[in-house]
Enzyme design. Sequence first.
Site, PDB file in Angstrom:
ATOM      1  N   HIS A 251       1.348  -0.922   0.236  1.00  0.00           N
ATOM      2  CA  HIS A 251      -0.436   0.098   0.023  1.00  0.00           C
ATOM      3  C   HIS A 251       0.454   1.441   0.363  1.00  0.00           C
ATOM      4  O   HIS A 251       0.092   1.888   0.657  1.00  0.00           O
ATOM      5  CB  HIS A 251      -1.068  -0.023   1.112  1.00  0.00           C
ATOM      6  CG  HIS A 251      -1.849  -0.886   1.084  1.00  0.00           C
ATOM      7  ND1 HIS A 251      -3.058  -0.498   0.661  1.00  0.00           N
ATOM      8  CD2 HIS A 251      -1.562  -2.448   1.490  1.00  0.00           C
ATOM      9  CE1 HIS A 251      -3.871  -2.395   0.484  1.00  0.00           C
ATOM     10  NE2 HIS A 251      -2.808  -3.224   1.374  1.00  0.00           N
ATOM     11  N   ASP A 307      -0.464  -5.903   5.930  1.00  0.00           N
ATOM     12  CA  ASP A 307      -1.229  -6.272   4.862  1.00  0.00           C
ATOM     13  C   ASP A 307      -1.206  -6.152   3.099  1.00  0.00           C
ATOM     14  O   ASP A 307      -0.836  -5.530   3.043  1.00  0.00           O
ATOM     15  CB  ASP A 307      -3.174  -6.085   5.530  1.00  0.00           C
ATOM     16  CG  ASP A 307      -3.016  -4.215   4.925  1.00  0.00           C
ATOM     17  OD1 ASP A 307      -2.244  -3.764   4.960  1.00  0.00           O
ATOM     18  OD2 ASP A 307      -3.935  -3.912   3.982  1.00  0.00           O
ATOM     19  N   GLU A 308      -1.778  -7.267   2.392  1.00  0.00           N
ATOM     20  CA  GLU A 308      -2.323  -7.660   1.667  1.00  0.00           C
ATOM     21  C   GLU A 308      -0.838  -6.933   0.405  1.00  0.00           C
ATOM     22  O   GLU A 308      -0.411  -6.694  -0.472  1.00  0.00           O
ATOM     23  CB  GLU A 308      -2.648  -6.842   0.978  1.00  0.00           C
ATOM     24  CG  GLU A 308      -4.734  -7.113   1.599  1.00  0.00           C
ATOM     25  CD  GLU A 308      -5.825  -5.715   1.245  1.00  0.00           C
ATOM     26  OE1 GLU A 308      -6.778  -6.620   0.805  1.00  0.00           O
ATOM     27  OE2 GLU A 308      -5.319  -4.692   1.147  1.00  0.00           O
ATOM     28  N   VAL A 309       0.489  -7.212   1.121  1.00  0.00           N
ATOM     29  CA  VAL A 309       1.909  -7.130   0.985  1.00  0.00           C
ATOM     30  C   VAL A 309       1.752  -8.116  -0.643  1.00  0.00           C
ATOM     31  O   VAL A 309       1.889  -7.084  -1.944  1.00  0.00           O
ATOM     32  CB  VAL A 309       2.459  -7.774   0.850  1.00  0.00           C
ATOM     33  CG1 VAL A 309       3.979  -7.325   0.406  1.00  0.00           C
ATOM     34  CG2 VAL A 309       2.540  -6.710   2.214  1.00  0.00           C
TER      35      VAL A 309
END
Length: 526
Positions: A251, A307-309
């Site tokens: 992100h 998160d969500e790498v």
Amino acid sequence: MYLAKHFLLSFLFALFSLDFTVAQQQPEIIPIPTTYLLNQGEFQWDNKVGLVLENFPNQGNYLQQEALRLLNLPLQEIESVSKTILIRKVNDLKEGYTLDIQQNSVTIEAADETGAFYGVISLLQLAHASKEKNGKIILPNWKIQDSPKYEWRGIMLDESRYFFGMEKVKQLLDHMAYYKLNTFHWHLTDAPGWRIEIKNFPKLTTVGGIGNQSEPNAPAAYYTQEEIKEIVRYARERMIRVIPEIDMPGHATAANRAYPEHSGGGSEKYPDFTFHPAKETTYAYLSQILHEVDALFPSNMMHLGGDEVSFGNQMWPKDPDVLRLMENERLTDMKDVEDYFFERMADTLFRFSNKVLAWDEMASANLPKDKTIIFWWRHDKKEQLSLSLKNGYPTVVCPRIPFYFDFLQQEDHKYGRKWAGAYAPLEAVYNFDMDAFGIKKEDENLILGIQANLWTETVPNEDRFDFLMYPRIAALAEVVWSQNENQSYPQFMERLEVHLDKYKAEKLYYYNPFDPDHHPEPVYEP
């Protein structure tokens, strides 16, 4: 005759077997207090009532300000009057407060400022819901003792995707205080925009602050450090701690627009999504950023995302520096690289005497249990909650269903999110039950509390913000504060009605569960 007598006895037994705590009349307070008793008589509050402060002057000042703002009642510090509101310290209360309303006096007792503040809030709510008679507010003679069920009672606001500004944030903090919520998790950086001034790296805001979820060239929008300090001060007055989130290693697109030399690449859908995990210059750069952020927030906690790498780490397996890092540190896959990055940045925070906070992807990382808090958000991955608790991490519960407030509130709404057909109506928020997860007795103390998250992909304006937040914030408050045996959705709805009047007076574009067409769902047009 026998049947009639048997029926009468059965009826009387059923009647007296009712849960008296729930069945009795409730005070007009959200969240409902721990214990409460209605006595005979009433306290008539007018401009001749005096305020007596044996302790807690800040809470007394807050009561004066809010009594004038909400009730249009001036309240002066005068002891030589026949009727008084007294706020004082008592040492035998571990937490919370007592509120005792009698004919000629109102007494709030607490062991500390936080308890006194919540006593003031309960008094204000009772006054706001009360009837007026001859220009006087009539308060029933309630005797209340109250303390919270959970220590962590939070709201997260994402301002990377859409920026709302200081006045809207302060309004949210006012409502958090009104509902005894105590943690404001502030998501200030993400792919669409960087929203916090960093003096050592000014392009983070002047370049990274450009754009939002729907307009990539929207003028730069961000908080100056002076504005950050003002919001932190304002929150502290309301017993709310502010915890910033600086998202990494994913992100990171907005930051990488400003300083591309620290980019670890991305994917076709998520370009420049990551920070580079194998460059020492990246770690030095991010450490300087975190040092400035730490100086602005006295909470000694910082959320680093995590998160969500995998959405945007597709360049890592092809990068010679990453491959060399993996060989040197004996890392086997990209998740190991991700954890390595996160552990190094966590060490930076530990040097600043901060705790590190992270989404549940980090439940498997090697982080110290006494300095780490995990946020379980993936409701479809209950194993991550179990893993966090198994590994001994204090955990905040914020599953998408029902605590992502960008999700739809009723089935025929069109512009929010669903998950496999599921959405987050008011009743689902209120009826959330931690007992349903089968948490082991020895792990219960690891559950710090509950938080609702307002992600703003579909929230481009204040009307939509209000519609999604209110009144679900009130249901959240009762879930995290009130004891299970005191909770009753029908009685909550009865107490909620006066709160909708308050929202109306404040010109909020709230969702009305009694009349869903009162405010039509605001359209979201990306």
